[in-house]
Design an enzyme around this catalytic site. Structure first.
Site, PDB file in Angstrom:
ATOM      1  N   HIS A 266     -18.387 -31.833   4.830  1.00 24.59           N
ATOM      2  CA  HIS A 266     -19.292 -33.150   4.778  1.00 24.59           C
ATOM      3  C   HIS A 266     -19.969 -33.112   3.353  1.00 24.59           C
ATOM      4  CE1 HIS A 266     -19.648 -34.587   8.866  1.00 24.59           C
ATOM      5  NE2 HIS A 266     -20.563 -35.628   8.391  1.00 24.59           N
TER       6      HIS A 266
ATOM      7  N   TYR B  71     -17.362 -40.947  15.167  1.00 19.88           N
ATOM      8  CA  TYR B  71     -16.938 -39.748  15.141  1.00 19.88           C
ATOM      9  C   TYR B  71     -15.688 -39.924  16.411  1.00 19.88           C
ATOM     10  CZ  TYR B  71     -20.428 -37.459  12.365  1.00 19.88           C
ATOM     11  OH  TYR B  71     -21.053 -37.172  11.379  1.00 19.88           O
TER      12      TYR B  71
ATOM     13  N   SER C 125     -20.234 -28.524   7.962  1.00 19.68           N
ATOM     14  CA  SER C 125     -21.147 -28.829   6.863  1.00 19.68           C
ATOM     15  C   SER C 125     -21.065 -28.055   5.844  1.00 19.68           C
ATOM     16  CB  SER C 125     -22.610 -28.232   7.674  1.00 19.68           C
ATOM     17  OG  SER C 125     -23.636 -28.293   6.838  1.00 19.68           O
TER      18      SER C 125
ATOM     19  N   HIS D 213     -17.509 -39.323   1.962  1.00 21.07           N
ATOM     20  CA  HIS D 213     -18.710 -39.094   2.878  1.00 21.07           C
ATOM     21  C   HIS D 213     -19.807 -38.582   2.232  1.00 21.07           C
ATOM     22  CE1 HIS D 213     -19.987 -40.023   6.794  1.00 21.07           C
ATOM     23  NE2 HIS D 213     -20.073 -38.778   7.204  1.00 21.07           N
TER      24      HIS D 213
ATOM     25  N   GLU E   4     -14.538 -39.762  11.739  1.00 16.14           N
ATOM     26  CA  GLU E   4     -14.648 -38.628  11.255  1.00 16.14           C
ATOM     27  C   GLU E   4     -14.166 -37.723  12.610  1.00 16.14           C
ATOM     28  OE1 GLU E   4     -18.338 -37.882   9.571  1.00 16.14           O
ATOM     29  OE2 GLU E   4     -18.984 -39.855  10.155  1.00 16.14           O
TER      30      GLU E   4
END
Length: 780
Positions: A240, A585, A353, A131, A542
């Site tokens: 991520h 997602y 994140s 990713h 995801e």
């Protein structure tokens, strides 16, 4: 001297010497058995998948202005094969790419079948993306994922297919008896939940079972060859690939690709048993290859005189082979020994994140709105900050280094040996109208359905890693009249679809948009790979933190309650995200209700996660009971329908009197740089799309040994070297390549030069390779 001492000991006390010798041999033999007693065939491989480093939109942020124009470091595909000597086998491939592609997966499987028959098929091969949002796009087959890349980009697609095939071939040819070990550990500072308001909508009782609102566990496999010892490691951890921002234009594997480079270099230079320590790293990364080079004499005057004898020559014709031969790591690798392969794989990273310092408004510096991630109502002002803020390259390095550090610890302490069968289950499922039985309290179930794919208004708001534009915002359950009017020009969703997707306000009804061909997937692959007590759940999207936890728990419960004694409390279940294809997602039902970015990007409606859990439980039951599963409906193959609007390279040229490879801007004459300085050279160049330099390099730093031999020290895979390509205008045939070397503290003192390799396209379409060199300079 030690040999003479041993001989003296034998001459004076032969009995005790022999006893000691036998004890030593037994110890070594026992040690070797612990490390290498084989129960599988194992093989690992790695190959370059760096796509076009110019003109192509990056995949991930959907920012039309983010066009590739150089290389931060190259991208790779890494594979492992685990096989029973006379039985099943499993293949896992990790890509330094945003995600896997159904079309890429299908073509790879076709090639493997042509080469190996039914040995490797869609059932036992998993292809997963890390990713990174800093790789060239255009390699997926559905319209919505290739709009910003101006359609399909054949060069991106071919680079992936070729590289994946070759890394699997390499792993197959490296198959030897060996063992696999598993270990787990916690990382607290490499991820943070970017949608905490959605996470808090999950039941309090469920949240109370977990200490954090993101998964902190890394699971690592260590591969030990009976002949060569440790040959690699693969790990799964959720964060991520967005340390590099939406404005970055350099190809990069982001934090996970960086971690893989760090660990492979660490092992090459330190080897088994050496822990991560301040002595084994410089600048937070492993000591680079240049430390292997003996230090030259440090007479500064003599070095300057030597450097002055190597002035920048004119660019000259070359071959691509020269670029490959000059690569640092290939020059140092032992020809008869497999290279060490380390992969940092993605897991349920949906709401995680790497920008761990928090989210702040770029206009005021204040924290963003908690529920909507806006600043004064505007989403485009709210950004997450990485640990190296404001330097995204530094954030990438730090988050990569934190994963690398934990991986080294787990690698060195791994002692739980993988034992048991290798097995797999795979099925295609149509998620567009799947019936799902939801258990009710007290027994029984309710029957619900998933929906054709659709994206909500909050999708266009983006995330704090890469905000969207206009007046969209996360947490929007209503939408607005203007954008609904715009939407209706493309496709007006019907009442059934609106009701099915509720409370998502539909911005793009992608599942029902078929012109010029399908905008979104509906048939998706789900897959379980079993390697002893390790179970890998291959998911084509995801999953958020809590969604992933629910799926893992559901599968583990099925396996442990199956009555199969091979599945007990020691079982390890990991999620491999973005695998085999991509469908955006998957949130929990409760997170979907909040409609932040992740909920708005959950394509198949509020019951998407329940559908996945239901179908994976079927696979798990079949796996535990030794039963087969239905293959399911085949997804469409849309390769022949692909449209590409990306213009080809017409030709390359240089200004009058200049040659490709000439220096446009050289280092200053008689210059000396200190470690920590930056040396920059600009060359007259050509479009990198002419030759991707696969397994080669566009940029190179060489060190002088003696008075005339140049030795490769840093190349496209080094963090300290950046290749930046540019044209004066889009229609210009002229271009330049700026190569920046940020001289690391680990660089050996000596005389250096910077080189550039490229390929130019002539007016009639012929491709000619060239190289150029800077003047030599001194590093002290």
């Amino acid at each position: 001297m030690e040999l003479f001492s041993a001989f003296d000991l034998y001459r004076r006390r032969p009995f005790w010497f022999l006893i000691s010798l036998v004890f030593l041999l037994l110890t070594l033999l026992k040690s070797r058995v612990v490390l290498s007693d084989p129960n599988y065939l194992i093989g690992l491989g790695s190959y370059d998948i760096t796509g076009p480093a110019a003109d192509v939109n990056m995949m991930g942020y959907a920012n039309t202005d983010q066009i590739a124009s150089g290389v931060h470091f190259r991208l790779r595909a890494r594979a492992f094969i685990a096989a029973e000597p006379q039985g099943n086998r499993a293949v896992f491939v990790n890509l330094d790419a945003c995600m896997a592609s159904q079309l890429v997966t299908a073509r790879v499987i076709e090639r493997l079948k042509a080469r190996y028959g039914d040995l490797y098929t869609e059932k036992n091969v998993a292809i997963s993306g890390i990713h990174s949002h800093a790789g060239p796009g255009g390699y997926l087959q559905y319209v919505v994922y290739i709009v910003t890349s101006l359609g399909f980009v054949r060069q991106s697609f071919d680079a992936l297919v070729d590289g994946i095939e070759k890394c699997i071939i390499q792993a197959h040819e490296n198959l030897h008896p060996g063992s696999i070990f598993v270990n787990k550990g916690e990382i607290l500072d490499a991820g943070a939940n970017r949608s905490p308001s959605a996470y808090l909508n999950n039941p309090a009782e469920e949240r109370s079972k977990y200490k954090y609102d993101f998964d902190t566990e890394m699971t690592l496999l260590k591969f030990v060859d009976t002949e060569w010892g440790p040959v690699g490691s693969f790990n799964w951890f959720a964060t991520h690939g967005t340390s590099m921002s939406r404005t970055n234009s350099l190809i990069s594997g982001d934090n996970k690709g960086a971690a893989a480079r760090f660990m492979e270099d660490w092992f090459q230079q330190n080897g088994i048993g050496n822990s991560y320590s301040d002595e084994s790293v410089v600048d937070g990364t492993p000591r680079r290859v240049s430390n292997i080079i003996p230090d030259m004499h440090d007479n500064h005057h003599e070095l300057l005189e030597l450097a002055a004898s190597f002035q920048s020559p004119s660019g000259e014709p070359a071959t691509k082979i020269l670029s490959i031969a000059k690569r640092v790591r290939s020059a140092l690798r032992q020809a008869d020994k497999p290279g060490f392969v380390s992969a940092f794989c993605q897991s349920n990273c949906g709401d995680v994140s790497p920008n761990v310092l928090g989210t702040f408004c770029i206009d005021t510096g204040l924290p963003c709105d908690f529920n909507h991630s806006t600043c004064g109502g505007k989403n485009e002002l709210c950004y997450g900050r990485g640990p190296g803020y404001p330097d995204e390259f530094e954030s990438t390095r730090i988050i990569g280094e934190r994963q690398f550090r934990k991986a080294v610890d787990l690698f060195n302490t791994a002692s739980e040996k993988i034992n048991g069968k290798i097995d797999h289950r795979h099925s295609f499922v149509d998620f567009s109208q799947l019936e799902v039985a939801l258990p009710k309290q007290g027994g029984g179930s309710d029957l619900v359905k998933t929906c054709p794919a659709a994206m909500g208004f909050a999708f266009a708001a983006g995330t704090t890693d890469g905000p969207g534009a206009f007046d969209f915002k996360q947490g929007d359950n209503e939408g607005n009249a203007f954008w609904k009017l715009v939407r209706n020009f493309l496709k007006t969703p019907g009442k059934e679809q609106v009701d099915c997707q509720h409370p998502k306000p539909i911005l793009l009804d992608t599942g029902e948009m078929k012109k010029p061909y399908d905008w979104a997937p509906s048939i998706l692959p789900i897959q379980i790979l079993r390697i002893g007590q390790l179970v890998i759940l291959s998911v084509p999207g995801e999953f958020t933190t809590m969604a992933g936890r629910r799926l893992r728990d559901a599968v583990k419960t099925v396996l442990m309650s199956s009555g199969n004694s091979e599945f007990n409390s020691d079982i390890h279940v990991v999620i491999a995200g973005l695998t085999n294809t991509y469908s955006q997602y998957v949130t929990t039902f409760e997170e979907y209700e909040v409609q932040r970015y992740e909920g708005a990007s959950t394509l198949f409606g509020p019951h998407t996660l329940s559908a996945y859990i239901q179908e994976f439980k079927k696979l798990a039951t079949a796996l535990a009971n030794g039963q087969s599963v239905e293959p399911g409906p085949q997804p469409p193959d849309l390769l022949d329908k692909q449209i590409s609007l990306l213009t080809p390279v017409v030709m390359d040229a240089t200004p009058p009197g200049m040659h490709f490879g000439d220096c446009s801007s050289d280092v200053p004459q008689n210059s000396t740089f200190k470690r920590g300085d930056t040396a920059t050279v600009v060359f007259w160049s050509a479009c990198p799309r002419n030759d991707l330099m696969t397994e080669g390099t566009f940029s190179l730093v060489e060190i002088l040994q003696g008075k005339e031999s140049w030795f490769p020290a840093y190349d496209d895979d080094d963090f300290c070297l950046r290749f930046k390509w540019s044209r004066p205008s889009k229609l210009s045939a002229h271009s330049q390549a700026a190569i920046e070397w940020r001289i690391p503290q680990s660089a050996s003192p000596g005389v250096y030069r910077i080189r550039h390799f490229g390929a130019a396209k002539g007016l009639l379409g012929s491709i000619s390779h060239f190289t150029g060199s800077s003047s030599a300079f001194v590093v002290t």
